[in-house]
Design a protein around this motif. Structure first.
Motif, PDB file in Angstrom:
ATOM      1  N   SER A   1       0.878  -1.179  -0.096  1.00  0.00           N
ATOM      2  CA  SER A   1       0.004  -0.117  -0.124  1.00  0.00           C
ATOM      3  C   SER A   1       0.985   1.103   0.093  1.00  0.00           C
ATOM      4  O   SER A   1       2.048   1.110   0.408  1.00  0.00           O
ATOM      5  CB  SER A   1      -1.044  -0.098   1.255  1.00  0.00           C
TER       6      SER A   1
ATOM      7  N   LEU B   1       3.369   4.415  -5.042  1.00  0.00           N
ATOM      8  CA  LEU B   1       2.084   4.150  -5.346  1.00  0.00           C
ATOM      9  C   LEU B   1       1.315   5.201  -5.353  1.00  0.00           C
ATOM     10  O   LEU B   1       0.180   5.258  -5.994  1.00  0.00           O
ATOM     11  CB  LEU B   1       1.404   2.939  -4.673  1.00  0.00           C
TER      12      LEU B   1
ATOM     13  N   THR C   1      -1.429  -2.510  -4.076  1.00  0.00           N
ATOM     14  CA  THR C   1      -1.589  -3.623  -4.966  1.00  0.00           C
ATOM     15  C   THR C   1      -1.572  -4.927  -4.226  1.00  0.00           C
ATOM     16  O   THR C   1      -1.145  -4.992  -3.022  1.00  0.00           O
ATOM     17  CB  THR C   1      -0.159  -3.773  -5.921  1.00  0.00           C
TER      18      THR C   1
ATOM     19  N   ASP D   1      -0.862  -9.135  -4.949  1.00  0.00           N
ATOM     20  CA  ASP D   1      -0.373 -10.041  -5.763  1.00  0.00           C
ATOM     21  C   ASP D   1      -0.450 -11.562  -4.924  1.00  0.00           C
ATOM     22  O   ASP D   1      -0.189 -11.680  -4.085  1.00  0.00           O
ATOM     23  CB  ASP D   1       1.234  -9.947  -5.855  1.00  0.00           C
TER      24      ASP D   1
ATOM     25  N   ARG E   1      -2.253 -10.334 -10.404  1.00  0.00           N
ATOM     26  CA  ARG E   1      -2.206  -8.890  -9.582  1.00  0.00           C
ATOM     27  C   ARG E   1      -3.344  -8.143  -9.792  1.00  0.00           C
ATOM     28  O   ARG E   1      -4.040  -8.314 -10.612  1.00  0.00           O
ATOM     29  CB  ARG E   1      -1.062  -8.202 -10.215  1.00  0.00           C
ATOM     30  N   LEU E   2      -3.814  -7.647  -8.587  1.00  0.00           N
ATOM     31  CA  LEU E   2      -4.876  -6.632  -8.458  1.00  0.00           C
ATOM     32  C   LEU E   2      -4.295  -5.293  -8.127  1.00  0.00           C
ATOM     33  O   LEU E   2      -3.431  -5.069  -7.295  1.00  0.00           O
ATOM     34  CB  LEU E   2      -5.711  -7.018  -7.307  1.00  0.00           C
ATOM     35  N   ASP E   3      -4.217  -4.492  -9.137  1.00  0.00           N
ATOM     36  CA  ASP E   3      -3.552  -3.242  -8.856  1.00  0.00           C
ATOM     37  C   ASP E   3      -4.660  -1.926  -8.813  1.00  0.00           C
ATOM     38  O   ASP E   3      -5.414  -1.490  -9.793  1.00  0.00           O
ATOM     39  CB  ASP E   3      -2.841  -2.717 -10.075  1.00  0.00           C
ATOM     40  N   ALA E   4      -4.878  -1.490  -7.717  1.00  0.00           N
ATOM     41  CA  ALA E   4      -5.626  -0.622  -7.249  1.00  0.00           C
ATOM     42  C   ALA E   4      -5.081   0.741  -6.680  1.00  0.00           C
ATOM     43  O   ALA E   4      -5.698   1.285  -5.661  1.00  0.00           O
ATOM     44  CB  ALA E   4      -6.835  -0.868  -6.135  1.00  0.00           C
ATOM     45  N   SER E   5      -4.002   1.017  -7.413  1.00  0.00           N
ATOM     46  CA  SER E   5      -3.165   2.195  -7.080  1.00  0.00           C
ATOM     47  C   SER E   5      -3.421   3.329  -7.902  1.00  0.00           C
ATOM     48  O   SER E   5      -3.714   3.359  -9.128  1.00  0.00           O
ATOM     49  CB  SER E   5      -1.786   1.907  -7.128  1.00  0.00           C
TER      50      SER E   5
ATOM     51  N   ASN F   1      -1.293   3.313 -11.046  1.00  0.00           N
ATOM     52  CA  ASN F   1      -1.692   2.641 -12.080  1.00  0.00           C
ATOM     53  C   ASN F   1      -3.002   3.412 -12.702  1.00  0.00           C
ATOM     54  O   ASN F   1      -2.841   3.217 -14.112  1.00  0.00           O
ATOM     55  CB  ASN F   1      -2.311   1.215 -11.896  1.00  0.00           C
TER      56      ASN F   1
END
Length: 187
Positions: free
Chosen positions: A120, A155, A160, A162, A167-171, A174
């Motif tokens: 985070s 970030l 993120t 993993d 990968r889930l990228d909620a930044s 991104n």
């Protein structure tokens, strides 16, 4: 032969042997330590491959690197000792790190263990972290996870997750990247 194939074969045989002896879980911990020791200490590779270092010194070094101590159950120690003896006899001690990593990968696959890494932008409070862990756990179903958490200010915001190779990228970083790509396509 292929350098990736040999460690995989040794790891598979070691897993079966450890399973028979009831030492698979304890050996997983030791192999994890050993694999990490090779990553953290690059000179360990050259030392184990050095023909001028006695095999007994190499096995003692590898036992120490695996963190096999007085608290390690006797069956686990014996499986590790037998494994290192086999590697000595077959002149495969330089592959010990690769075999350790392959063993851990096989153990996680066989026992449905996922490596989960959360990063985070800012530290999460305990409640948020527990909620996120619970959400991930429900996503994994009856599988278990090895969980690590860290922060990365690059970030900007968000996080993120993993899960092995997913990968889930909620930044925010991104989101900005996606917006930039969208604007470049329109130009």
């Amino acid at each position: 032969m292929n350098e990736g194939l040999i460690p995989a074969r040794y790891a598979k045989a070691l897993y079966k042997f450890a399973l028979e002896k009831g030492a698979d879980k304890g050996l997983y911990r030791l192999m994890g330590n050993l694999g990490k020791s090779f990553v953290d200490n690059p000179t360990l590779d050259t030392t184990v491959a050095n023909p001028f270092v006695a095999d007994s010194d190499k096995t003692a070094l590898l036992t120490t690197a695996a963190a096999a101590d007085a608290d390690t159950p006797a069956p686990v120690k014996q499986v590790l000792a037998d494994f290192l003896k086999l590697l000595c006899e077959n002149r495969r001690l330089p592959l010990a790190g690769a075999i350790a990593r392959a063993y851990c990968e096989l153990y996680r696959k066989e026992n449905r263990i996922y490596r989960v890494k959360i990063v985070s932008a800012m530290p999460l409070d305990n409640e948020e972290e527990q909620r996120l862990k619970k959400l991930i756990s429900s996503h994994l179903g009856d599988a278990s996870m090895e969980y690590t958490y860290s922060t990365d200010p690059d970030l900007i915001g968000g996080f993120t997750v993993d899960i092995d190779n997913e990968r889930l990228d909620a930044s925010v970083k991104n989101e900005l990247k996606q917006l930039r790509l969208k604007l470049l396509k329109q130009a």
